[in-house]
Motif scaffolding. Structure first.
Motif, PDB file in Angstrom:
ATOM      1  N   VAL A   1       0.866  -1.171   0.000  1.00 36.67           N
ATOM      2  CA  VAL A   1       0.000   0.000   0.000  1.00 36.67           C
ATOM      3  C   VAL A   1       0.906   1.226   0.000  1.00 36.67           C
ATOM      4  N   GLN A   2       0.664   2.125  -0.926  1.00 38.23           N
ATOM      5  CA  GLN A   2       1.521   3.298  -1.067  1.00 38.23           C
ATOM      6  C   GLN A   2       0.705   4.579  -1.015  1.00 38.23           C
ATOM      7  N   VAL A   3       1.314   5.613  -0.433  1.00 39.87           N
ATOM      8  CA  VAL A   3       0.693   6.929  -0.379  1.00 39.87           C
ATOM      9  C   VAL A   3       1.516   7.870  -1.248  1.00 39.87           C
ATOM     10  N   TRP A   4       0.808   8.652  -2.076  1.00 33.80           N
ATOM     11  CA  TRP A   4       1.466   9.491  -3.074  1.00 33.80           C
ATOM     12  C   TRP A   4       1.062  10.949  -2.917  1.00 33.80           C
ATOM     13  N   ASP A   5       1.997  11.848  -3.223  1.00 31.60           N
ATOM     14  CA  ASP A   5       1.702  13.268  -3.305  1.00 31.60           C
ATOM     15  C   ASP A   5       1.683  13.642  -4.786  1.00 31.60           C
ATOM     16  N   LEU A   6       0.503  13.929  -5.304  1.00 28.79           N
ATOM     17  CA  LEU A   6       0.329  14.217  -6.726  1.00 28.79           C
ATOM     18  C   LEU A   6       0.113  15.701  -6.998  1.00 28.79           C
ATOM     19  N   CYS A   7       0.520  16.537  -6.052  1.00 32.55           N
ATOM     20  CA  CYS A   7       0.271  17.978  -6.148  1.00 32.55           C
ATOM     21  C   CYS A   7       0.862  18.585  -7.419  1.00 32.55           C
TER      22      CYS A   7
ATOM     23  N   ALA B   1       8.948   8.744  -6.137  1.00 32.99           N
ATOM     24  CA  ALA B   1       8.895   7.870  -4.968  1.00 32.99           C
ATOM     25  C   ALA B   1       7.640   8.175  -4.154  1.00 32.99           C
ATOM     26  N   PRO B   2       6.962   7.158  -3.646  1.00 29.92           N
ATOM     27  CA  PRO B   2       5.804   7.405  -2.789  1.00 29.92           C
ATOM     28  C   PRO B   2       6.231   7.983  -1.440  1.00 29.92           C
ATOM     29  N   LEU B   3       5.310   8.665  -0.781  1.00 29.58           N
ATOM     30  CA  LEU B   3       5.584   9.168   0.564  1.00 29.58           C
ATOM     31  C   LEU B   3       5.750   8.022   1.548  1.00 29.58           C
ATOM     32  N   VAL B   4       4.931   6.980   1.356  1.00 27.22           N
ATOM     33  CA  VAL B   4       4.975   5.802   2.220  1.00 27.22           C
ATOM     34  C   VAL B   4       4.824   4.568   1.351  1.00 27.22           C
ATOM     35  N   ASN B   5       5.574   3.520   1.691  1.00 22.95           N
ATOM     36  CA  ASN B   5       5.436   2.222   1.015  1.00 22.95           C
ATOM     37  C   ASN B   5       5.319   1.152   2.094  1.00 22.95           C
ATOM     38  N   PHE B   6       4.068   0.811   2.431  1.00 29.51           N
ATOM     39  CA  PHE B   6       3.812  -0.131   3.529  1.00 29.51           C
ATOM     40  C   PHE B   6       3.725  -1.564   2.998  1.00 29.51           C
TER      41      PHE B   6
ATOM     42  N   SER C   1       4.509  14.704   6.220  1.00 34.07           N
ATOM     43  CA  SER C   1       3.878  13.732   5.315  1.00 34.07           C
ATOM     44  C   SER C   1       4.292  12.313   5.682  1.00 34.07           C
ATOM     45  N   THR C   2       4.000  11.925   6.916  1.00 32.56           N
ATOM     46  CA  THR C   2       4.342  10.584   7.396  1.00 32.56           C
ATOM     47  C   THR C   2       3.152   9.980   8.121  1.00 32.56           C
ATOM     48  N   TRP C   3       3.167   8.665   8.242  1.00 33.85           N
ATOM     49  CA  TRP C   3       2.101   7.936   8.911  1.00 33.85           C
ATOM     50  C   TRP C   3       2.688   6.859   9.810  1.00 33.85           C
ATOM     51  N   ASN C   4       2.035   6.605  10.919  1.00 24.65           N
ATOM     52  CA  ASN C   4       2.337   5.451  11.755  1.00 24.65           C
ATOM     53  C   ASN C   4       1.295   4.376  11.441  1.00 24.65           C
ATOM     54  N   VAL C   5       1.753   3.231  10.975  1.00 25.98           N
ATOM     55  CA  VAL C   5       0.836   2.146  10.647  1.00 25.98           C
ATOM     56  C   VAL C   5       0.924   1.100  11.757  1.00 25.98           C
ATOM     57  N   ASP C   6      -0.197   0.825  12.367  1.00 22.95           N
ATOM     58  CA  ASP C   6      -0.252  -0.155  13.450  1.00 22.95           C
ATOM     59  C   ASP C   6       0.102  -1.535  12.906  1.00 22.95           C
ATOM     60  N   ALA C   7       1.165  -2.110  13.416  1.00 25.85           N
ATOM     61  CA  ALA C   7       1.626  -3.404  12.919  1.00 25.85           C
ATOM     62  C   ALA C   7       0.705  -4.545  13.331  1.00 25.85           C
TER      63      ALA C   7
END
Length: 472
Positions: free
Chosen positions: A186-192, A216-221, A259-265
């Motif tokens: 799962v990836q989060v992107w900034d497309l601004c 590069a995506p902001l996050v690559n989970f 632009s960061t996230w904490n993903v609960d493992a």
């Protein structure tokens, strides 16, 4: 790419303003034979007959392609104003491809402008002569009420390794989107930068001519153990995200500073099979619902731990999709693999049966379902039977009204007796329909994706307005 469907010929007669609309008619190759309204699932084509689209059933109808088929897309909120009614329209979308090779995939960021159309009267004031409705195009009508010519497609592509199973843009920050890949990431992107480039230019990426951007995506989970489809941004808490996979696990994403996230493992587990869809509550920041191949719907409260607060059997087959009503938060719609869809009222949870309406119209799996953002009683459904249907649950059969309409239009509209009175419109012409979305800022506009491309449609009998508290 960027081409408009040119409807072959308009039907000579059509059900223009009844509660049920249909964008297709049946006609014969023999000119002397009359045209008639096609009844999906009822009528059969005889030898020498063919289906032709009747453009007068729509305020607007256009089609376009972005190269590879698209399984999922989302409408990007823009700053062009809410409750937009005047043609021509402009829309922004993000979409993911299903390319032949993993490395060939991309996220498409696109702008479609000059979407022309004509707002038609629900009941015509006078009958039309056959001579003036026979046309290969409705462009002349479009010129009367908002633009003419072909919509302009501008496209920028961002490289994405692997097919995109589902993609969603954040409502509060529309340039941020999340994608579910068939690789299990799962990836989060900034497309601004891409959205800005399209907004500032009328030639950028015209006809999809732009190259593929490597970004590069902001996050690559990669904490999920399998690929998945379920994903949703919270409409109340900017940046809060939930993702579910085919191994029955749901992970919660919490935004942090920047632009960061904490993903609960540690996943939320309450289903015994694949999690197919997730929807956050429109009113409660800690609540979301999920549906599964196990036939159940689970209601979660993130304050109560990693197990569902409530779980109930929703369908006899897989529950593919769900939609939480933003205008009436007690209502949830669910679509199943057996073609049925149901309306649930959460106020009935204590009574053990939440279903207040159940429809068996579609004969193949329901692939997408969504409540209208403007009308609390209206929803759209797509199915593998190649039909996109629009329903108004407030409608009831009114024989006097139908008789009056027939007299006004001098048409024979003989719908089958078992056709649900809540069925408002049937759209056909796309193959292997996958997903649909209502436009939140253009009342009555629906965008859909299928194996053969996208459709933008505005049925002539869907003339809703935004709620007053949402209007600009």
């Amino acid at each position: 790419m960027g081409r408009t469907i040119k409807n072959p010929k308009r039907a000579k007669r059509k059900n223009k303003g009844s509660k049920k609309g249909d964008g297709s008619s049946s006609s014969s190759s023999v000119p002397s034979m009359p045209t008639r309204i096609w009844q999906p699932g009822v009528d059969k084509l005889e030898e020498g007959e063919e289906l032709q689209c009747d453009p007068s059933a729509y305020n607007s109808l256009h089609a376009f392609h972005i190269g590879w088929p698209c399984l999922s897309f989302d409408i990007v909120r823009d700053s062009l104003g809410s409750d937009r009614k005047d043609f021509p329209h402009t829309v922004y979308l993000v979409a993911g491809t299903q390319a032949e090779k993993a490395a060939w995939n991309s996220i498409g960021v696109f702008k479609i402008s000059n979407i022309s159309g004509k707002r038609r009267e629900l009941v015509p004031t006078k009958s039309e002569d056959d001579s003036d409705v026979e046309s290969d195009s409705d462009d002349s009508e479009d010129e009367e009420d908002g633009g003419s010519g072909t919509p302009v497609l501008q496209l920028r592509k961002v490289a994405h390794h692997g097919c995109v199973n589902r993609i969603r843009a954040m409502a509060q920050q529309p340039h941020i989107c999340a994608s579910w890949a068939d690789s299990g990431h799962v990836q989060v992107w900034d497309l601004c930068s891409h959205l800005n480039a399209l907004a500032e230019s009328e030639t950028e990426g015209v006809q999809g001519a732009s190259s593929v951007f490597n970004q590069a995506p902001l996050v690559n989970f990669h904490g999920h153990k399998d690929e998945g489809y379920a994903i949703d941004w919270s409409p109340l808490v900017p940046g809060k995200l939930a993702t579910g996979d085919c191994k029955n696990c749901i992970h919660l994403w919490e935004p942090t500073s920047g632009s960061t996230w904490n993903v609960d493992a540690t996943p939320y587990i309450g289903h015994s099979a694949s999690v197919e869809d997730i929807q956050w509550s429109p009113t409660e920041p800690h609540a979301f619902v999920s549906c599964s191949v196990d036939g159940t719907i689970a209601i979660w409260d993130t304050r109560l731990g990693k197990s569902p607060a409530v779980s109930f059997k929703a369908h006899e087959a897989d529950v593919n999709v769900i939609s939480w009503n933003r205008q009436a938060s007690c209502m949830l719609a669910s679509g199943s693999d057996d073609g049925t869809f149901s309306i649930h009222d959460f106020r009935l949870l204590k009574e053990g049966d939440t279903v207040v309406a159940h429809f068996k119209y579609h004969k193949y799996p329901v692939t997408s379902i969504q409540w209208s953002p403007q009308e609390a009683s209206t929803l759209a459904v797509s199915s593998s039977d190649n039909q996109l249907t629009i329903w108004d649950l407030s409608l009831e059969k009114d024989e006097e009204e139908e008789a009056e309409f027939k007299a006004q239009t001098k048409e024979l509209v003989n719908a089958p007796e078992d056709l649900p009175p809540q069925l408002l419109f049937v759209h056909q012409g796309q193959k292997d329909l996958k997903e649909l979305h209502w436009h939140t800022e253009i009342p009555g506009m629906v965008v859909s994706t299928a194996a053969d491309g996208f459709n933008i449609l505005m049925p002539s009998n869907i003339q809703s307005t935004l709620p007053s508290n949402d209007a600009a």
